[in-house]
Design a protein around this motif. Structure first.
Motif, PDB file in Angstrom:
ATOM      1  N   PRO A 124     -10.534   4.200  -8.670  1.00  7.62           N
ATOM      2  CA  PRO A 124     -11.787   4.902  -8.998  1.00  7.62           C
ATOM      3  C   PRO A 124     -11.581   6.213  -9.756  1.00  7.62           C
ATOM      4  CG  PRO A 124     -11.865   4.109  -6.741  1.00  7.62           C
ATOM      5  CD  PRO A 124     -10.457   3.857  -7.251  1.00  7.62           C
ATOM      6  N   LEU A 125     -10.488   6.891  -9.532  1.00 10.51           N
ATOM      7  CA  LEU A 125     -10.203   8.169 -10.182  1.00 10.51           C
ATOM      8  C   LEU A 125     -10.281   8.083 -11.702  1.00 10.51           C
ATOM      9  CD1 LEU A 125      -9.067  11.136  -9.895  1.00 10.51           C
ATOM     10  CD2 LEU A 125      -6.819  10.085 -10.242  1.00 10.51           C
ATOM     11  N   VAL A 126      -9.840   6.977 -12.279  1.00 12.08           N
ATOM     12  CA  VAL A 126      -9.748   6.880 -13.733  1.00 12.08           C
ATOM     13  C   VAL A 126     -11.040   6.374 -14.377  1.00 12.08           C
ATOM     14  CG1 VAL A 126      -7.247   6.579 -13.650  1.00 12.08           C
ATOM     15  CG2 VAL A 126      -8.719   4.563 -13.761  1.00 12.08           C
ATOM     16  N   HIS A 127     -12.058   6.115 -13.573  1.00 15.61           N
ATOM     17  CA  HIS A 127     -13.331   5.645 -14.107  1.00 15.61           C
ATOM     18  C   HIS A 127     -14.221   6.823 -14.454  1.00 15.61           C
ATOM     19  CE1 HIS A 127     -13.062   1.319 -12.549  1.00 15.61           C
ATOM     20  NE2 HIS A 127     -11.867   1.858 -12.509  1.00 15.61           N
ATOM     21  N   LYS A 128     -14.865   6.754 -15.586  1.00 14.42           N
ATOM     22  CA  LYS A 128     -15.758   7.820 -16.030  1.00 14.42           C
ATOM     23  C   LYS A 128     -16.862   8.033 -14.989  1.00 14.42           C
ATOM     24  CE  LYS A 128     -18.398   9.316 -20.007  1.00 14.42           C
ATOM     25  NZ  LYS A 128     -17.614  10.230 -20.802  1.00 14.42           N
ATOM     26  N   GLY A 129     -17.103   9.284 -14.643  1.00 17.61           N
ATOM     27  CA  GLY A 129     -18.161   9.625 -13.703  1.00 17.61           C
ATOM     28  C   GLY A 129     -17.746   9.561 -12.241  1.00 17.61           C
ATOM     29  N   SER A 130     -16.511   9.166 -11.952  1.00 21.32           N
ATOM     30  CA  SER A 130     -16.056   9.099 -10.562  1.00 21.32           C
ATOM     31  C   SER A 130     -15.776  10.511 -10.055  1.00 21.32           C
ATOM     32  CB  SER A 130     -14.794   8.243 -10.445  1.00 21.32           C
ATOM     33  OG  SER A 130     -14.317   8.255  -9.120  1.00 21.32           O
ATOM     34  N   ARG A 131     -16.533  10.931  -9.055  1.00 18.95           N
ATOM     35  CA  ARG A 131     -16.365  12.287  -8.530  1.00 18.95           C
ATOM     36  C   ARG A 131     -15.967  12.287  -7.057  1.00 18.95           C
ATOM     37  NH1 ARG A 131     -17.654  16.669 -10.800  1.00 18.95           N
ATOM     38  NH2 ARG A 131     -18.659  17.541  -8.979  1.00 18.95           N
ATOM     39  N   LEU A 132     -15.640  11.130  -6.529  1.00 19.37           N
ATOM     40  CA  LEU A 132     -15.287  11.018  -5.118  1.00 19.37           C
ATOM     41  C   LEU A 132     -14.024  11.824  -4.830  1.00 19.37           C
ATOM     42  CD1 LEU A 132     -16.614   9.486  -2.806  1.00 19.37           C
ATOM     43  CD2 LEU A 132     -15.030   7.614  -3.230  1.00 19.37           C
ATOM     44  N   SER A 133     -14.058  12.648  -3.780  1.00 19.43           N
ATOM     45  CA  SER A 133     -12.935  13.543  -3.487  1.00 19.43           C
ATOM     46  C   SER A 133     -11.881  12.914  -2.581  1.00 19.43           C
ATOM     47  CB  SER A 133     -13.449  14.834  -2.850  1.00 19.43           C
ATOM     48  OG  SER A 133     -14.059  14.550  -1.609  1.00 19.43           O
ATOM     49  N   VAL A 134     -12.212  11.795  -1.963  1.00 16.14           N
ATOM     50  CA  VAL A 134     -11.275  11.075  -1.103  1.00 16.14           C
ATOM     51  C   VAL A 134     -11.431   9.598  -1.436  1.00 16.14           C
ATOM     52  CG1 VAL A 134     -10.605  10.524   1.275  1.00 16.14           C
ATOM     53  CG2 VAL A 134     -11.540  12.784   0.746  1.00 16.14           C
ATOM     54  N   MET A 135     -10.310   8.914  -1.710  1.00 10.38           N
ATOM     55  CA  MET A 135     -10.403   7.495  -2.066  1.00 10.38           C
ATOM     56  C   MET A 135      -9.134   6.761  -1.640  1.00 10.38           C
ATOM     57  SD  MET A 135      -9.921   7.898  -6.198  1.00 10.38           S
ATOM     58  CE  MET A 135     -11.061   9.265  -6.244  1.00 10.38           C
ATOM     59  N   PRO A 136      -9.274   5.474  -1.348  1.00 12.90           N
ATOM     60  CA  PRO A 136      -8.084   4.685  -1.013  1.00 12.90           C
ATOM     61  C   PRO A 136      -7.271   4.387  -2.275  1.00 12.90           C
ATOM     62  CG  PRO A 136     -10.042   3.297  -0.977  1.00 12.90           C
ATOM     63  CD  PRO A 136     -10.512   4.705  -1.239  1.00 12.90           C
ATOM     64  N   VAL A 137      -5.986   4.177  -2.070  1.00 10.45           N
ATOM     65  CA  VAL A 137      -5.058   3.800  -3.132  1.00 10.45           C
ATOM     66  C   VAL A 137      -4.308   2.571  -2.623  1.00 10.45           C
ATOM     67  CG1 VAL A 137      -2.998   4.524  -4.422  1.00 10.45           C
ATOM     68  CG2 VAL A 137      -4.803   6.190  -3.926  1.00 10.45           C
ATOM     69  N   SER A 138      -4.268   1.516  -3.412  1.00  8.43           N
ATOM     70  CA  SER A 138      -3.553   0.300  -2.990  1.00  8.43           C
ATOM     71  C   SER A 138      -2.040   0.555  -3.024  1.00  8.43           C
ATOM     72  CB  SER A 138      -3.907  -0.874  -3.896  1.00  8.43           C
ATOM     73  OG  SER A 138      -3.315  -0.702  -5.176  1.00  8.43           O
ATOM     74  N   ALA A 139      -1.291  -0.299  -2.355  1.00  7.32           N
ATOM     75  CA  ALA A 139       0.171  -0.179  -2.350  1.00  7.32           C
ATOM     76  C   ALA A 139       0.718  -0.310  -3.774  1.00  7.32           C
ATOM     77  CB  ALA A 139       0.779  -1.233  -1.428  1.00  7.32           C
ATOM     78  N   GLU A 140       0.108  -1.179  -4.575  1.00  5.13           N
ATOM     79  CA  GLU A 140       0.549  -1.357  -5.951  1.00  5.13           C
ATOM     80  C   GLU A 140       0.273  -0.100  -6.784  1.00  5.13           C
ATOM     81  OE1 GLU A 140      -1.534  -3.516  -4.315  1.00  5.13           O
ATOM     82  OE2 GLU A 140      -0.018  -5.038  -3.869  1.00  5.13           O
ATOM     83  N   GLN A 141      -0.912   0.483  -6.596  1.00  4.68           N
ATOM     84  CA  GLN A 141      -1.252   1.719  -7.320  1.00  4.68           C
ATOM     85  C   GLN A 141      -0.327   2.853  -6.877  1.00  4.68           C
ATOM     86  OE1 GLN A 141      -5.311   1.799  -6.059  1.00  4.68           O
ATOM     87  NE2 GLN A 141      -6.064   0.721  -7.873  1.00  4.68           N
TER      88      GLN A 141
END
Length: 149
Positions: A124-141
């Motif tokens: 989600p971080l790399v999507h335009k307009g994403s302002r979420l301050s906490v997000m999950p990250v997959s093992a692959e990411q």
């Protein structure tokens, strides 16, 4: 173990400040989805520490969850920037976690670099307009970002 990304403005808390402190409380999250992610964290989970709203936004290092979610005391403090007049000791909708420093990267992994990585296109971080301050990250990411560091 789950992986996460959490954003902080360096004026509020930077990776360098966390390194000096060793550990601290991560509080002030006032978005319900981000709060729910905080509540899903377990002791030992690691997260990328992202510097936001600064001249060089990007991932500055790694930290770890030291204590699971608990009611955020800043919501009840009328002198806090994060005070919530609707919150009470009996009904505090906001959560905080305790975190500890793991590693400071030699250089910040800038948002532009992160956006160029095919392995991160679903983050989600790399999507335009994403302002979420906490997000999950997959093992692959997680692995893809570590490879950049």
């Amino acid at each position: 173990m789950a992986y996460w990304l959490m954003k902080s403005e360096p004026d509020e808390l930077s990776i360098e400040a966390l390194a000096r402190l060793g550990n601290t409380r991560w509080d002030g999250v006032r978005n319900y989805q981000a709060r729910n992610f905080l509540r899903a964290m377990s002791v030992g989970d690691e997260f990328f520490f992202y510097h936001s709203s600064c001249p060089q936004p990007g991932i500055a290092g790694i930290a770890r969850i030291r204590a699971a979610a608990y009611p955020d005391p800043t919501a009840l403090d009328p002198t806090s920037h994060y005070h919530d007049a609707k919150a009470s000791a009996e009904k505090n909708p906001w959560s905080a976690v305790d975190v500890e420093h793991v590693k400071t990267f030699r250089q910040v992994l800038g948002l532009g670099l992160l956006k160029q990585q095919a392995a991160l296109e679903e983050l989600p971080l790399v999507h335009k307009g994403s302002r979420l301050s906490v997000m999950p990250v997959s093992a692959e990411q997680w692995a893809a970002i570590l490879a950049l560091s």
